[in-house]
Write a protein that holds these residues in place. Structure first.
Motif, PDB file in Angstrom:
ATOM      1  N   ALA A   7       0.807  -1.223   0.000  1.00  0.00           N
ATOM      2  CA  ALA A   7       0.000   0.000   0.000  1.00  0.00           C
ATOM      3  C   ALA A   7       0.839   1.272   0.000  1.00  0.00           C
ATOM      4  O   ALA A   7       0.394   2.312   0.454  1.00  0.00           O
ATOM      5  N   CYS A   8       2.048   1.198  -0.522  1.00  0.00           N
ATOM      6  CA  CYS A   8       2.912   2.377  -0.658  1.00  0.00           C
ATOM      7  C   CYS A   8       2.684   2.945  -2.058  1.00  0.00           C
ATOM      8  O   CYS A   8       3.182   2.397  -3.045  1.00  0.00           O
ATOM      9  N   SER A   9       1.935   4.023  -2.146  1.00  0.00           N
ATOM     10  CA  SER A   9       1.622   4.591  -3.457  1.00  0.00           C
ATOM     11  C   SER A   9       2.874   5.138  -4.148  1.00  0.00           C
ATOM     12  O   SER A   9       2.981   5.084  -5.370  1.00  0.00           O
ATOM     13  N   TYR A  10       3.830   5.633  -3.370  1.00  0.00           N
ATOM     14  CA  TYR A  10       5.082   6.122  -3.966  1.00  0.00           C
ATOM     15  C   TYR A  10       5.885   4.965  -4.570  1.00  0.00           C
ATOM     16  O   TYR A  10       6.528   5.121  -5.606  1.00  0.00           O
ATOM     17  N   CYS A  11       5.835   3.802  -3.912  1.00  0.00           N
ATOM     18  CA  CYS A  11       6.522   2.617  -4.438  1.00  0.00           C
ATOM     19  C   CYS A  11       5.919   2.209  -5.778  1.00  0.00           C
ATOM     20  O   CYS A  11       6.643   1.886  -6.726  1.00  0.00           O
ATOM     21  N   GLU A  12       4.600   2.217  -5.845  1.00  0.00           N
ATOM     22  CA  GLU A  12       3.905   1.859  -7.079  1.00  0.00           C
ATOM     23  C   GLU A  12       4.237   2.853  -8.197  1.00  0.00           C
ATOM     24  O   GLU A  12       4.473   2.459  -9.335  1.00  0.00           O
ATOM     25  N   GLN A  13       4.269   4.130  -7.858  1.00  0.00           N
ATOM     26  CA  GLN A  13       4.563   5.159  -8.859  1.00  0.00           C
ATOM     27  C   GLN A  13       6.004   5.034  -9.354  1.00  0.00           C
ATOM     28  O   GLN A  13       6.267   5.151 -10.545  1.00  0.00           O
ATOM     29  N   LEU A  14       6.945   4.772  -8.435  1.00  0.00           N
ATOM     30  CA  LEU A  14       8.346   4.573  -8.813  1.00  0.00           C
ATOM     31  C   LEU A  14       8.476   3.392  -9.775  1.00  0.00           C
ATOM     32  O   LEU A  14       9.149   3.486 -10.793  1.00  0.00           O
ATOM     33  N   ALA A  15       7.823   2.295  -9.439  1.00  0.00           N
ATOM     34  CA  ALA A  15       7.880   1.115 -10.306  1.00  0.00           C
ATOM     35  C   ALA A  15       7.317   1.444 -11.682  1.00  0.00           C
ATOM     36  O   ALA A  15       7.934   1.137 -12.709  1.00  0.00           O
ATOM     37  N   HIS A  16       6.158   2.074 -11.716  1.00  0.00           N
ATOM     38  CA  HIS A  16       5.484   2.389 -12.979  1.00  0.00           C
ATOM     39  C   HIS A  16       6.266   3.390 -13.829  1.00  0.00           C
ATOM     40  O   HIS A  16       6.435   3.201 -15.033  1.00  0.00           O
ATOM     41  N   ASP A  17       6.758   4.458 -13.199  1.00  0.00           N
ATOM     42  CA  ASP A  17       7.408   5.540 -13.942  1.00  0.00           C
ATOM     43  C   ASP A  17       8.856   5.243 -14.320  1.00  0.00           C
ATOM     44  O   ASP A  17       9.316   5.684 -15.371  1.00  0.00           O
ATOM     45  N   VAL A  18       9.588   4.522 -13.447  1.00  0.00           N
ATOM     46  CA  VAL A  18      11.036   4.414 -13.616  1.00  0.00           C
ATOM     47  C   VAL A  18      11.526   2.978 -13.754  1.00  0.00           C
ATOM     48  O   VAL A  18      12.212   2.632 -14.721  1.00  0.00           O
ATOM     49  N   LEU A  19      11.203   2.142 -12.791  1.00  0.00           N
ATOM     50  CA  LEU A  19      11.832   0.817 -12.719  1.00  0.00           C
ATOM     51  C   LEU A  19      11.379  -0.141 -13.815  1.00  0.00           C
ATOM     52  O   LEU A  19      12.203  -0.824 -14.428  1.00  0.00           O
ATOM     53  N   ILE A  20      10.097  -0.213 -14.071  1.00  0.00           N
ATOM     54  CA  ILE A  20       9.594  -1.111 -15.123  1.00  0.00           C
ATOM     55  C   ILE A  20      10.122  -0.679 -16.494  1.00  0.00           C
ATOM     56  O   ILE A  20      10.638  -1.512 -17.245  1.00  0.00           O
ATOM     57  N   PRO A  67       9.633   4.239  -0.847  1.00  0.00           N
ATOM     58  CA  PRO A  67      10.616   3.318  -1.401  1.00  0.00           C
ATOM     59  C   PRO A  67      12.046   3.764  -1.082  1.00  0.00           C
ATOM     60  O   PRO A  67      12.313   4.960  -0.946  1.00  0.00           O
ATOM     61  N   THR A  68      12.911   2.795  -0.956  1.00  0.00           N
ATOM     62  CA  THR A  68      14.345   3.051  -0.834  1.00  0.00           C
ATOM     63  C   THR A  68      15.051   2.156  -1.833  1.00  0.00           C
ATOM     64  O   THR A  68      14.810   0.953  -1.867  1.00  0.00           O
ATOM     65  N   VAL A  69      15.918   2.755  -2.644  1.00  0.00           N
ATOM     66  CA  VAL A  69      16.721   1.999  -3.600  1.00  0.00           C
ATOM     67  C   VAL A  69      18.160   2.001  -3.102  1.00  0.00           C
ATOM     68  O   VAL A  69      18.720   3.062  -2.813  1.00  0.00           O
ATOM     69  N   VAL A  70      18.715   0.795  -2.975  1.00  0.00           N
ATOM     70  CA  VAL A  70      20.096   0.628  -2.548  1.00  0.00           C
ATOM     71  C   VAL A  70      20.804  -0.160  -3.648  1.00  0.00           C
ATOM     72  O   VAL A  70      20.360  -1.241  -4.016  1.00  0.00           O
ATOM     73  N   ILE A  71      21.889   0.391  -4.163  1.00  0.00           N
ATOM     74  CA  ILE A  71      22.635  -0.281  -5.229  1.00  0.00           C
ATOM     75  C   ILE A  71      23.719  -1.137  -4.579  1.00  0.00           C
ATOM     76  O   ILE A  71      24.538  -0.638  -3.803  1.00  0.00           O
ATOM     77  N   LEU A  72      23.681  -2.420  -4.898  1.00  0.00           N
ATOM     78  CA  LEU A  72      24.558  -3.405  -4.269  1.00  0.00           C
ATOM     79  C   LEU A  72      25.359  -4.155  -5.308  1.00  0.00           C
ATOM     80  O   LEU A  72      24.914  -4.328  -6.443  1.00  0.00           O
ATOM     81  N   ASP A  90      11.417  12.787 -13.450  1.00  0.00           N
ATOM     82  CA  ASP A  90      12.618  13.473 -13.931  1.00  0.00           C
ATOM     83  C   ASP A  90      13.665  13.625 -12.833  1.00  0.00           C
ATOM     84  O   ASP A  90      14.844  13.346 -13.043  1.00  0.00           O
ATOM     85  N   ALA A  91      13.250  14.066 -11.664  1.00  0.00           N
ATOM     86  CA  ALA A  91      14.184  14.241 -10.550  1.00  0.00           C
ATOM     87  C   ALA A  91      14.755  12.901 -10.116  1.00  0.00           C
ATOM     88  O   ALA A  91      15.949  12.787  -9.821  1.00  0.00           O
ATOM     89  N   LEU A  96      18.943   8.509  -9.729  1.00  0.00           N
ATOM     90  CA  LEU A  96      19.253   7.115 -10.032  1.00  0.00           C
ATOM     91  C   LEU A  96      20.458   7.000 -10.957  1.00  0.00           C
ATOM     92  O   LEU A  96      21.357   6.185 -10.720  1.00  0.00           O
ATOM     93  N   ASN A  97      20.496   7.814 -11.992  1.00  0.00           N
ATOM     94  CA  ASN A  97      21.638   7.771 -12.909  1.00  0.00           C
ATOM     95  C   ASN A  97      22.936   8.150 -12.205  1.00  0.00           C
ATOM     96  O   ASN A  97      23.980   7.543 -12.453  1.00  0.00           O
ATOM     97  N   ASN A  98      22.885   9.132 -11.306  1.00  0.00           N
ATOM     98  CA  ASN A  98      24.070   9.499 -10.533  1.00  0.00           C
ATOM     99  C   ASN A  98      24.513   8.346  -9.632  1.00  0.00           C
ATOM    100  O   ASN A  98      25.710   8.069  -9.512  1.00  0.00           O
TER     101      ASN A  98
END
Length: 121
Positions: A7-20, A67-72, A90-91, A96-98
């Motif tokens: 139920a994290c709407s920001y997580c869903e938006q991140l997945a939809h907009d960026v990760l997928i 959401p938290t993204v950790v690059i491993l 965009d932000a 993420l690219n950095n």
């Protein structure tokens, strides 16, 4: 690793907009994206193959919000500062690219064993 919650709407938006879209891209060096839902409390298979409690895995990377993204790397070593939260596509893409660029630099700085460098087995 993407830490999400039910139920994290920001997580869903991140997945939809960026990760997928990132996973669907044709980029050759695109990152492998794995997600862990912190609200489940399940055990997870750790990088060494052992099962660990979800809360121990979460605390290892100091996840306090989703959401938290950790690059491993493949051993679970953190390669860049975590990205916490999500505001806009965009932000987030800039962040993420950095982080991906920083992680690639960190990977280049890792010393390989001599036999790997020499190509021997």
């Amino acid at each position: 690793m993407v830490f999400t919650a039910e139920a994290c709407s920001y997580c869903e938006q991140l997945a939809h907009d960026v990760l997928i879209p990132l996973q669907a891209s044709d980029e050759q060096n695109k990152p492998i994206i794995k997600a862990f839902d912190i609200s489940t409390g399940n055990k997870i298979i750790d990088f060494d193959g052992s099962k660990v409690r979800g809360r121990n895995f979460i605390s290892r990377y100091t996840v306090f919000a989703t959401p938290t993204v950790v690059i491993l790397d493949s051993q679970g070593k953190q390669l860049a500062a975590p990205i916490v939260g999500y505001n806009s596509k965009d932000a987030y893409l800039i962040l993420l690219n950095n982080a991906i660029d920083s992680s690639r630099t960190a990977m280049q700085d890792i010393e390989l064993p001599e036999k790997v460098l020499a190509g021997t087995q």
